[in-house]
Scaffold this active site. Sequence first.
Site, PDB file in Angstrom:
ATOM      1  N   LYS A 162       1.291  -1.128  -0.129  1.00 49.07           N
ATOM      2  CA  LYS A 162       0.271   0.512  -0.098  1.00 49.07           C
ATOM      3  C   LYS A 162       0.419   1.070   0.328  1.00 49.07           C
ATOM      4  O   LYS A 162       0.378   2.098  -0.203  1.00 49.07           O
ATOM      5  CB  LYS A 162      -0.984   0.194   1.397  1.00 49.07           C
ATOM      6  CG  LYS A 162      -1.784  -1.001   1.121  1.00 49.07           C
ATOM      7  CD  LYS A 162      -2.815  -0.683   0.776  1.00 49.07           C
ATOM      8  CE  LYS A 162      -4.001  -2.154   0.987  1.00 49.07           C
ATOM      9  NZ  LYS A 162      -5.313  -1.669   0.242  1.00 49.07           N
ATOM     10  N   SER A 221      -9.430   1.369   8.123  1.00 48.38           N
ATOM     11  CA  SER A 221      -9.176   0.666   9.042  1.00 48.38           C
ATOM     12  C   SER A 221      -7.743  -0.195   8.673  1.00 48.38           C
ATOM     13  O   SER A 221      -7.497  -1.135   9.570  1.00 48.38           O
ATOM     14  CB  SER A 221      -9.603   0.410  10.409  1.00 48.38           C
ATOM     15  OG  SER A 221     -10.727  -1.033   9.744  1.00 48.38           O
TER      16      SER A 221
END
Lengths: 312, 312
Positions: free
Chosen positions: A50, A75
């Site tokens: 990511k 989250s």
Amino acid sequence: MNTQTLIATRERISPYIHNTPIFTSHLLDDMIGSKLFFKCENFQKMGAFKMRGAINAILQLSEAQQQRGVVTHSSGNFAQALSLAAKNLKVPAYIVMPKNAPKVKKDAVMGYGGRITVCESTLLAREVAAEKIVTDKGATFIHPSNDLNVILGNATAGMELLQAHSDLNAIVTPVGGGGLIAGTALAAHYFGSHCKTIGGEPQIVNDAYRSLQSGQIETNTTVHTIADGLRTHLGDINFPIIKQHVDHIICVEEDEIVKALKLLWERLKIVVEPSSAVAFAAVLKNKSYFKDQSVGIILSGGNVDLETIKFS
Amino acid sequence: MNTQTLIATRERISPYIHNTPIFTSHLLDDMIGSKLFFKCENFQKMGAFKMRGAINAILQLSEAQQQRGVVTHSSGNFAQALSLAAKNLKVPAYIVMPKNAPKVKKDAVMGYGGRITVCESTLLAREVAAEKIVTDKGATFIHPSNDLNVILGNATAGMELLQAHSDLNAIVTPVGGGGLIAGTALAAHYFGSHCKTIGGEPQIVNDAYRSLQSGQIETNTTVHTIADGLRTHLGDINFPIIKQHVDHIICVEEDEIVKALKLLWERLKIVVEPSSAVAFAAVLKNKSYFKDQSVGIILSGGNVDLETIKFS
């Protein structure tokens, strides 16, 4: 979109990311009957691929936009990735998290310098809270997976795989929100030589598999998979790329994910998260399809709560 | 024994082993206040440093001795290491294992081509069974840790660390039978620049710590440590080297080992066995001693039964 777009992306982000190692294992090769190349994004900064998309998305903003900051609601790994990427570039990062998010995840985001806004744990509440930050701060919203610059950043993992092993017959990735597989499919299309992109997806959240069948974005009615990074569904930016460039998606059961996870930990001696094991589980389940092929497998990350993993 | 002895050892065994990667972590550095260099022997062939000593011991035998084979008694990593080293050199390996050894360990030895002799689970029974193989087959007995060629082979891990980071102030290793720390101490003595060798040992099997205190080889009355590779005691060949070249040994409690193990898995994203975590636990426990120093830590291996590890 062309080869040059991807090359420019890799050049743009390379000072901020690791060109992660590629692991191999004779034992796993013998088990599958293929030559496997594991791209270890668990060793990426903040522990997941990511970071690639997050840093690219911020770098593509104007200086004025960067000063006003970025916002996302997540989250998971993207909240941490955006926080760290923003910190590295001295950009404010506003992270909207549901109030029931685990403390360990909030601490991780804060550890990377993210500024947390807590909201109710519904998608609507998260979107409202993010929109308010966009309005109040002038910050730019960055979606974890349905953003072209995020997708292009993610593509660099597959580019590095193909740079090291140009003859791969296929690259297999896990499928969650679609940002990794879409980027990988672009890498395989522009840099592979007849290299297929194949997805692995948990059977019980197989929205992407069903989306490819129906031709429209499908959603899930449950989130109860151990592969907690793969509970989300595709978006209108990544789905067209996936439709055009992904060969097919293989669905795997929960016990197959755990079995694949255990094999990776035991044989490669590395800690990867359950979502990462889904791609390898897809290969394990379809040995005959991959027989005698060279197969890249993207191990997407290594951020795992060790207290929740039980192999016995 | 001189510098050349060690250089010749490294040249002899290098075709058969991995020069394993050295991992670093900003987060762990910040936690300790030192610069830490983790030598990842979990990525060594068969998953532990033991491969280094095993291959060196066999390579030092004459061709006639090699044809007659090698024998050891072990239920741990050295049994697997000797089996694989012998297989690579087309030498028969006879492994004496107690009848209550776990099936998974017997399978691993057989997987590497070792020929198992089962005996009663006493040290006497093991020694008798090994002696019988020496007599019957003319095989050479190789001790897992109290053998100079094994010690010299083990020294190459520390040599590789110092080759990459010549300014290390200390190298820390776990202490079990003494083969790794003795080899490391030789490496630090001949190739370091004022580089200390320090041991980490579980408090409840701290025979080596007590041996350095008393000046004679001490033994343990219990084996109940999670660091199952460190239950053995020193021998007459490695103890003099340890007495001469090891600075000191730090004893750690069981909960400190588990805490260190969890940190290594979480932060380095690698699977190491509990015995490996003992060296890091020793550093964690003595932060002030290592403050602002460059410290090598040998992560001895990664062969762990995942079903037995519980972090919760």
